[in-house]
Scaffold this active site. Structure first.
Site, PDB file in Angstrom:
ATOM      1  N   HIS A 192     -42.825 -30.955  28.101  1.00 35.16           N
ATOM      2  CA  HIS A 192     -41.438 -30.501  27.923  1.00 35.16           C
ATOM      3  C   HIS A 192     -40.460 -31.477  28.571  1.00 35.16           C
ATOM      4  O   HIS A 192     -39.848 -31.179  29.586  1.00 35.16           O
ATOM      5  CB  HIS A 192     -41.249 -29.079  28.486  1.00 35.16           C
ATOM      6  CG  HIS A 192     -39.811 -28.625  28.386  1.00 35.16           C
ATOM      7  ND1 HIS A 192     -39.184 -28.381  27.185  1.00 35.16           N
ATOM      8  CD2 HIS A 192     -38.870 -28.419  29.342  1.00 35.16           C
ATOM      9  CE1 HIS A 192     -37.932 -28.043  27.405  1.00 35.16           C
ATOM     10  NE2 HIS A 192     -37.710 -28.065  28.705  1.00 35.16           N
ATOM     11  N   ARG A 215     -35.020 -34.761  33.669  1.00 32.25           N
ATOM     12  CA  ARG A 215     -35.640 -33.578  34.281  1.00 32.25           C
ATOM     13  C   ARG A 215     -36.390 -33.973  35.548  1.00 32.25           C
ATOM     14  O   ARG A 215     -36.435 -33.223  36.518  1.00 32.25           O
ATOM     15  CB  ARG A 215     -36.577 -32.897  33.270  1.00 32.25           C
ATOM     16  CG  ARG A 215     -35.842 -32.218  32.120  1.00 32.25           C
ATOM     17  CD  ARG A 215     -36.811 -31.565  31.183  1.00 32.25           C
ATOM     18  NE  ARG A 215     -36.186 -30.969  30.009  1.00 32.25           N
ATOM     19  CZ  ARG A 215     -35.814 -31.639  28.916  1.00 32.25           C
ATOM     20  NH1 ARG A 215     -35.986 -32.958  28.866  1.00 32.25           N
ATOM     21  NH2 ARG A 215     -35.284 -31.015  27.885  1.00 32.25           N
ATOM     22  N   ILE A 242     -40.548 -21.763  34.204  1.00 33.61           N
ATOM     23  CA  ILE A 242     -39.422 -22.315  33.441  1.00 33.61           C
ATOM     24  C   ILE A 242     -38.812 -23.502  34.193  1.00 33.61           C
ATOM     25  O   ILE A 242     -38.343 -24.465  33.593  1.00 33.61           O
ATOM     26  CB  ILE A 242     -38.340 -21.216  33.215  1.00 33.61           C
ATOM     27  CG1 ILE A 242     -38.892 -20.116  32.291  1.00 33.61           C
ATOM     28  CG2 ILE A 242     -37.060 -21.808  32.636  1.00 33.61           C
ATOM     29  CD1 ILE A 242     -37.988 -18.894  32.143  1.00 33.61           C
ATOM     30  N   GLY A 282     -31.706 -16.631  34.607  1.00 36.92           N
ATOM     31  CA  GLY A 282     -32.251 -15.392  35.169  1.00 36.92           C
ATOM     32  C   GLY A 282     -31.533 -14.149  34.707  1.00 36.92           C
ATOM     33  O   GLY A 282     -32.173 -13.141  34.375  1.00 36.92           O
ATOM     34  N   ASP A 306     -38.559 -25.487  22.885  1.00 35.29           N
ATOM     35  CA  ASP A 306     -38.762 -26.601  21.955  1.00 35.29           C
ATOM     36  C   ASP A 306     -39.132 -26.080  20.560  1.00 35.29           C
ATOM     37  O   ASP A 306     -38.732 -26.643  19.544  1.00 35.29           O
ATOM     38  CB  ASP A 306     -39.872 -27.535  22.478  1.00 35.29           C
ATOM     39  CG  ASP A 306     -39.500 -28.137  23.819  1.00 35.29           C
ATOM     40  OD1 ASP A 306     -38.309 -28.447  24.019  1.00 35.29           O
ATOM     41  OD2 ASP A 306     -40.388 -28.281  24.682  1.00 35.29           O
ATOM     42  N   GLY A 361     -35.330 -16.169  40.684  1.00 38.09           N
ATOM     43  CA  GLY A 361     -34.160 -16.930  40.239  1.00 38.09           C
ATOM     44  C   GLY A 361     -33.353 -16.053  39.290  1.00 38.09           C
ATOM     45  O   GLY A 361     -32.666 -16.548  38.398  1.00 38.09           O
ATOM     46  N   ALA A 362     -33.431 -14.729  39.521  1.00 36.59           N
ATOM     47  CA  ALA A 362     -32.903 -13.743  38.561  1.00 36.59           C
ATOM     48  C   ALA A 362     -31.380 -13.716  38.476  1.00 36.59           C
ATOM     49  O   ALA A 362     -30.830 -13.184  37.506  1.00 36.59           O
ATOM     50  CB  ALA A 362     -33.422 -12.350  38.931  1.00 36.59           C
ATOM     51  N   ALA A 363     -30.688 -14.272  39.472  1.00 37.42           N
ATOM     52  CA  ALA A 363     -29.222 -14.215  39.427  1.00 37.42           C
ATOM     53  C   ALA A 363     -28.621 -15.459  38.782  1.00 37.42           C
ATOM     54  O   ALA A 363     -27.400 -15.607  38.705  1.00 37.42           O
ATOM     55  CB  ALA A 363     -28.672 -14.041  40.841  1.00 37.42           C
ATOM     56  N   GLY A 364     -29.464 -16.364  38.321  1.00 36.53           N
ATOM     57  CA  GLY A 364     -28.983 -17.644  37.793  1.00 36.53           C
ATOM     58  C   GLY A 364     -28.594 -17.589  36.328  1.00 36.53           C
ATOM     59  O   GLY A 364     -28.610 -16.527  35.692  1.00 36.53           O
ATOM     60  N   ARG A 414     -30.050 -29.606  35.316  1.00 40.56           N
ATOM     61  CA  ARG A 414     -29.539 -30.980  35.198  1.00 40.56           C
ATOM     62  C   ARG A 414     -28.026 -31.025  35.043  1.00 40.56           C
ATOM     63  O   ARG A 414     -27.406 -30.089  34.559  1.00 40.56           O
ATOM     64  CB  ARG A 414     -30.115 -31.632  33.930  1.00 40.56           C
ATOM     65  CG  ARG A 414     -31.532 -32.032  34.043  1.00 40.56           C
ATOM     66  CD  ARG A 414     -31.878 -33.045  32.966  1.00 40.56           C
ATOM     67  NE  ARG A 414     -32.033 -32.473  31.638  1.00 40.56           N
ATOM     68  CZ  ARG A 414     -32.061 -33.191  30.528  1.00 40.56           C
ATOM     69  NH1 ARG A 414     -31.886 -34.515  30.605  1.00 40.56           N
ATOM     70  NH2 ARG A 414     -32.231 -32.636  29.355  1.00 40.56           N
TER      71      ARG A 414
HETATM   72  P1  NAD Z   1     -29.054 -21.845  37.871  1.00 35.89           P
HETATM   73  O1  NAD Z   1     -28.644 -22.731  38.971  1.00 35.89           O
HETATM   74  O2  NAD Z   1     -27.998 -21.195  37.053  1.00 35.89           O
HETATM   75  O3  NAD Z   1     -29.989 -20.678  38.422  1.00 35.89           O
HETATM   76  C1  NAD Z   1     -31.052 -20.917  39.281  1.00 35.89           C
HETATM   77  C2  NAD Z   1     -31.188 -19.745  40.216  1.00 35.89           C
HETATM   78  O4  NAD Z   1     -32.305 -20.005  41.072  1.00 35.89           O
HETATM   79  C3  NAD Z   1     -29.955 -19.520  41.124  1.00 35.89           C
HETATM   80  O5  NAD Z   1     -29.490 -18.188  41.017  1.00 35.89           O
HETATM   81  C4  NAD Z   1     -30.501 -19.819  42.523  1.00 35.89           C
HETATM   82  O6  NAD Z   1     -29.893 -19.030  43.533  1.00 35.89           O
HETATM   83  C5  NAD Z   1     -31.975 -19.485  42.345  1.00 35.89           C
HETATM   84  N1  NAD Z   1     -32.835 -20.051  43.375  1.00 35.89           N
HETATM   85  C6  NAD Z   1     -32.755 -21.258  43.987  1.00 35.89           C
HETATM   86  N2  NAD Z   1     -33.737 -21.385  44.902  1.00 35.89           N
HETATM   87  C7  NAD Z   1     -34.459 -20.242  44.853  1.00 35.89           C
HETATM   88  C8  NAD Z   1     -35.595 -19.774  45.553  1.00 35.89           C
HETATM   89  N3  NAD Z   1     -36.190 -20.508  46.492  1.00 35.89           N
HETATM   90  N4  NAD Z   1     -36.075 -18.556  45.248  1.00 35.89           N
HETATM   91  C9  NAD Z   1     -35.478 -17.782  44.299  1.00 35.89           C
HETATM   92  N5  NAD Z   1     -34.392 -18.182  43.607  1.00 35.89           N
HETATM   93  C10 NAD Z   1     -33.897 -19.393  43.882  1.00 35.89           C
HETATM   94  O7  NAD Z   1     -30.047 -22.684  36.921  1.00 35.89           O
HETATM   95  P2  NAD Z   1     -30.550 -22.296  35.449  1.00 35.89           P
HETATM   96  O8  NAD Z   1     -29.609 -22.851  34.453  1.00 35.89           O
HETATM   97  O9  NAD Z   1     -30.883 -20.862  35.416  1.00 35.89           O
HETATM   98  O10 NAD Z   1     -31.883 -23.196  35.367  1.00 35.89           O
HETATM   99  C11 NAD Z   1     -32.987 -22.916  36.193  1.00 35.89           C
HETATM  100  C12 NAD Z   1     -34.109 -23.912  35.945  1.00 35.89           C
HETATM  101  O11 NAD Z   1     -34.629 -23.773  34.621  1.00 35.89           O
HETATM  102  C13 NAD Z   1     -33.686 -25.383  36.056  1.00 35.89           C
HETATM  103  O12 NAD Z   1     -34.673 -26.089  36.759  1.00 35.89           O
HETATM  104  C14 NAD Z   1     -33.641 -25.853  34.611  1.00 35.89           C
HETATM  105  O13 NAD Z   1     -33.855 -27.232  34.489  1.00 35.89           O
HETATM  106  C15 NAD Z   1     -34.781 -25.063  34.020  1.00 35.89           C
HETATM  107  N6  NAD Z   1     -34.771 -24.927  32.557  1.00 35.89           N
HETATM  108  C16 NAD Z   1     -35.954 -24.996  31.910  1.00 35.89           C
HETATM  109  C17 NAD Z   1     -36.017 -24.840  30.543  1.00 35.89           C
HETATM  110  C18 NAD Z   1     -37.328 -24.888  29.822  1.00 35.89           C
HETATM  111  O14 NAD Z   1     -37.339 -25.044  28.592  1.00 35.89           O
HETATM  112  N7  NAD Z   1     -38.448 -24.726  30.473  1.00 35.89           N
HETATM  113  C19 NAD Z   1     -34.831 -24.625  29.812  1.00 35.89           C
HETATM  114  C20 NAD Z   1     -33.628 -24.555  30.496  1.00 35.89           C
HETATM  115  C21 NAD Z   1     -33.594 -24.725  31.887  1.00 35.89           C
HETATM  116  C1  LMR Z   2     -33.924 -27.777  27.947  1.00 42.35           C
HETATM  117  O1  LMR Z   2     -34.776 -28.277  27.227  1.00 42.35           O
HETATM  118  O2  LMR Z   2     -32.850 -27.348  27.509  1.00 42.35           O
HETATM  119  C2  LMR Z   2     -34.216 -27.598  29.414  1.00 42.35           C
HETATM  120  O3  LMR Z   2     -35.373 -28.243  29.789  1.00 42.35           O
HETATM  121  C3  LMR Z   2     -33.062 -27.936  30.293  1.00 42.35           C
HETATM  122  C4  LMR Z   2     -32.747 -29.410  30.338  1.00 42.35           C
HETATM  123  O4  LMR Z   2     -32.629 -29.945  31.440  1.00 42.35           O
HETATM  124  O5  LMR Z   2     -32.568 -30.025  29.286  1.00 42.35           O
END
Ligand code: NAD
Ligand code: LMR
Length: 327
Positions: free
Chosen positions: A177, A86, A116, A14, A149, A8-11, A80
């Site tokens: 979380h 979530r 993540i 990521g 957190d 998910g490195a391009a996100g 989200r």
């Molecule tokens: P984003 O949409 O910007 O990036 C996600 C990336 O995942 C995209 O580049 C997409 O192309 C890629 N992707 C989708 N399916 C894939 C697959 N099968 N294989 C590889 N890559 C794939 O989203 P984001 O803002 O980077 O958030 C990503 C996730 O992290 C979300 O589920 C979000 O809820 C979660 N998150 C968790 C925390 C935490 O505290 N754990 C905090 C923030 C966000």
């Molecule tokens: C956060 O805590 O910021 C992440 O889990 C992303 C979210 O959906 O709130």
């Protein structure tokens, strides 16, 4: 060779996470995998003058990206939008995380897996169940990253008392979380006592800090930059312990309690939880010790009691997603 893979490195997370990890001297190969744009992000990062090699891998190249990885970090999946929980992300992200875990089982079965993607309370059990089905599960090596957190807690506590150093103010956050499963143990913050009103306000802000960002981004996603910072901090801790052999490192993280059955037996018998976020100490092989619960105030015990049923439901949902389907 120490190969770290970001899935998910391009996100939104990521990219800045990859940038921060490009600065690590402990990583020799940073492999960026995404279903879109990974080669472009990799080409860009590869010009930064640190030692690690950077490679980019597109949709059909998951196996190559994961091959022989030391650590796999997973921020792949959808974030989200306002009004969503979530758990609403489960429908899409559960399958994404399952497929990546299958890739880990096949290509790097002894890697440390750092999750993540939300809902973390459920996606971590998904990874563990997939690895179990492939006979390669090591509970000491699968982690849900709940560091954000802790990072938020340090910052929000600092906002109450500006004489504290926010980098050094450690707040233990236990549970899980999401919302009520996030249990900050404010009673144990060294050198700081709070009034009941302050505890109410701080606890609510820590539990719903993610919503604050989702609302402010107004449809453009959730926390990315603070999450990349937290994700890099946790990944670096894992690398410091497992690669550099540094001892005594502790972070709160969401783990399968089988990582330390002895220390967690009483808690498990009491709550019937198999996963929980708690302070974990790291060694060469991953989690080396799960700390016992800190002393909780009556207020915090109430928070924990409210967290347990929700956590249980989240865990069961993730587990059943794999055990009820043949993969
Ligand atoms: P984003 O949409 O910007 O990036 C996600 C990336 O995942 C995209 O580049 C997409 O192309 C890629 N992707 C989708 N399916 C894939 C697959 N099968 N294989 C590889 N890559 C794939 O989203 P984001 O803002 O980077 O958030 C990503 C996730 O992290 C979300 O589920 C979000 O809820 C979660 N998150 C968790 C925390 C935490 O505290 N754990 C905090 C923030 C966000
Ligand atoms: C956060 O805590 O910021 C992440 O889990 C992303 C979210 O959906 O709130």
């Amino acid at each position: 060779m120490v190969k770290v893979v970001i899935c998910g490195a391009a996100g939104g997370i990521g990219q800045p996470l990859s940038l921060l990890l490009k600065q690590s001297e402990l990583i020799t190969h940073l492999a960026l995998y995404d279903v879109v744009n990974a080669p472009g992000v990799a080409a860009d990062l590869s010009h930064i003058n640190t030692r690690s090699t950077v490679s980019g891998h597109g949709k059909e190249e998951m196996d190559e990206a994961l091959k022989d990885a030391h650590t796999v970090v997973i921020p792949a999946g959808v974030p989200r939008k306002p009004g969503m929980s979530r758990d609403d992300l489960f429908k899409i992200n559960a399958g994404i995380v399952r497929d990546l875990a299958m890739g880990v089982a096949k290509n790097c079965p002894s890697a440390h897996v750092l999750v993540i993607s939300n809902p973390v309370n459920s996606t971590v059990p998904i990874v563990c169940e997939v690895l179990k089905q492939h006979g390669v599960f090591n509970p000491k090596k699968v982690f849900g990253i709940s560091t954000l957190d802790v990072v938020r807690s340090s910052r929000f506590v600092y906002e109450f008392n500006k004489s504290l150093d926010p980098q050094k103010t450690r707040v233990t956050v236990i549970g899980g979380h999401s919302g009520v499963t996030i249990v900050p143990v404010l009673s144990q913050v060294p050198g700081q006592a709070f009034t009941k009103d302050q505890i109410d306000a701080l606890t609510h802000r820590i539990q719903y800090g993610g919503d604050e960002v989702v609302k402010a981004k107004d449809g453009a996603g959730s926390a990315t930059l603070s999450m990349a910072y937290a994700g890099a901090r946790f990944t670096n801790t894992i690398l410091q312990a497992t690669v550099a052999g540094k001892t005594g490192l502790v972070e709160s993280t969401y783990v399968n309690l089988a990582a330390d059955p002895e220390s967690t037996a009483a808690f498990k018998a009491q709550t019937h939880l198999e996963y929980f976020a708690q302070d974990v100490e790291f060694g060469r092989d991953g989690a080396s010790k799960i700390h016992s619960l800190p002393t909780l105030s009556a207020y915090e015990q109430g928070l924990l009691d409210a967290a347990v049923p929700e956590l249980k439901a989240n865990i069961n949902k993730g587990t059943a997603f794999i055990t009820d389907s043949k993969i």
